[in-house]
Enzyme design. Structure first.
Site, PDB file in Angstrom:
ATOM      1  N   VAL A   1       1.034  -1.018  -0.072  1.00 53.15           N
ATOM      2  CA  VAL A   1       0.036   0.051  -0.096  1.00 53.15           C
ATOM      3  C   VAL A   1       1.078   1.118   0.094  1.00 53.15           C
ATOM      4  CG1 VAL A   1      -2.061  -1.117   1.088  1.00 53.15           C
ATOM      5  CG2 VAL A   1      -0.176   0.007   2.562  1.00 53.15           C
ATOM      6  N   SER A   2       0.220   2.375  -0.373  1.00 51.63           N
ATOM      7  CA  SER A   2       1.116   3.866  -0.645  1.00 51.63           C
ATOM      8  C   SER A   2       1.598   4.333   0.679  1.00 51.63           C
ATOM      9  CB  SER A   2       0.431   4.494  -1.504  1.00 51.63           C
ATOM     10  OG  SER A   2       0.300   3.955  -2.928  1.00 51.63           O
ATOM     11  N   SER A   3       0.545   4.357   1.641  1.00 51.61           N
ATOM     12  CA  SER A   3       0.927   4.913   2.792  1.00 51.61           C
ATOM     13  C   SER A   3       0.334   4.206   3.972  1.00 51.61           C
ATOM     14  CB  SER A   3      -0.027   6.428   2.601  1.00 51.61           C
ATOM     15  OG  SER A   3      -1.355   6.306   2.682  1.00 51.61           O
TER      16      SER A   3
ATOM     17  N   GLN B   1      -3.019   3.409   5.205  1.00 47.75           N
ATOM     18  CA  GLN B   1      -3.921   2.411   4.506  1.00 47.75           C
ATOM     19  C   GLN B   1      -3.486   0.934   4.909  1.00 47.75           C
ATOM     20  OE1 GLN B   1      -2.214   3.416   0.393  1.00 47.75           O
ATOM     21  NE2 GLN B   1      -4.430   4.191  -0.211  1.00 47.75           N
TER      22      GLN B   1
END
Length: 191
Positions: free
Chosen positions: A57-59, A62
């Site tokens: 996931v990007s961040s 999340q």
């Protein structure tokens, strides 16, 4: 091995694995002893090497999605007959190369199959290059959902520009400057 150990190795919570067991959707064979302990049968040794799932996931906000993604990957691998040895989870941007767990996974020659849910979970751009490099050494990438995700091109360009602006101007003002650049480009195109 016990269900709790299997769940930890797959990157899902014990509760999720227990729910799958009771629903009959656990992607591996398992049995419950009279004492109540649930044992997962050892996987049949794959003749084509080790398969590892990679979930990203990007961040950090999340992180909850990361466990659900790992669960979906484990379930779909079970449906396809892919036996996973481990699940690697990571939080990091798909645009940058700063993902140490992916780098370690790609460098490990014992991993012959890397399983991802979508292409963009591995990298936003250049997945074809990774596939070609891995296939040259007899390894492969399995994309479970190969349908193209309909992301907005402008959103991808904002991410690329943000990354470039962050290197030039610093992290704090990168997003603002990238969006200003997109607005300026859109204004020139319409004007």
């Amino acid at each position: 091995m016990r269900l709790k150990e299997w769940a930890a190795g797959q990157g899902v919570s014990y509760r999720t694995a227990l729910n799958w067991f009771h629903a009959g959707t656990l992607p591996v064979s398992a049995r419950q002893l009279p004492t109540g302990t649930i044992l997962v049968d050892p996987p049949v040794a794959a003749t084509d090497g080790v398969a590892v799932a990679y979930c990203r996931v990007s961040s950090s906000d999340q992180r909850a999605d990361l466990e659900r993604q790992a669960g979906r990957v484990a379930e779909r691998c079970g449906e396809r007959g892919i036996v996973l040895s481990a699940t690697v989870t990571e939080v990091g941007s798909g645009l940058t190369a700063h993902r140490p767990k992916l780098r370690k996974l790609l460098a490990d020659p014992s991993v012959t199959t890397i399983v991802v849910e979508h292409r963009d979970r591995l990298a936003r751009f250049g997945v074809e290059h990774l596939e070609a490099a891995l296939s040259a050494s007899g390894r492969r990438i399995v994309v479970l959902d190969d349908a193209e995700i309909n992301d907005d091109l402008v959103a991808d360009m904002v991410d690329v520009l943000t990354s470039m602006c962050a290197r030039l101007y610093g992290r704090r003002s990168a997003r603002r400057r990238a969006e200003a650049g997109i607005r300026a480009a859109a204004g020139e195109a319409t004007g």
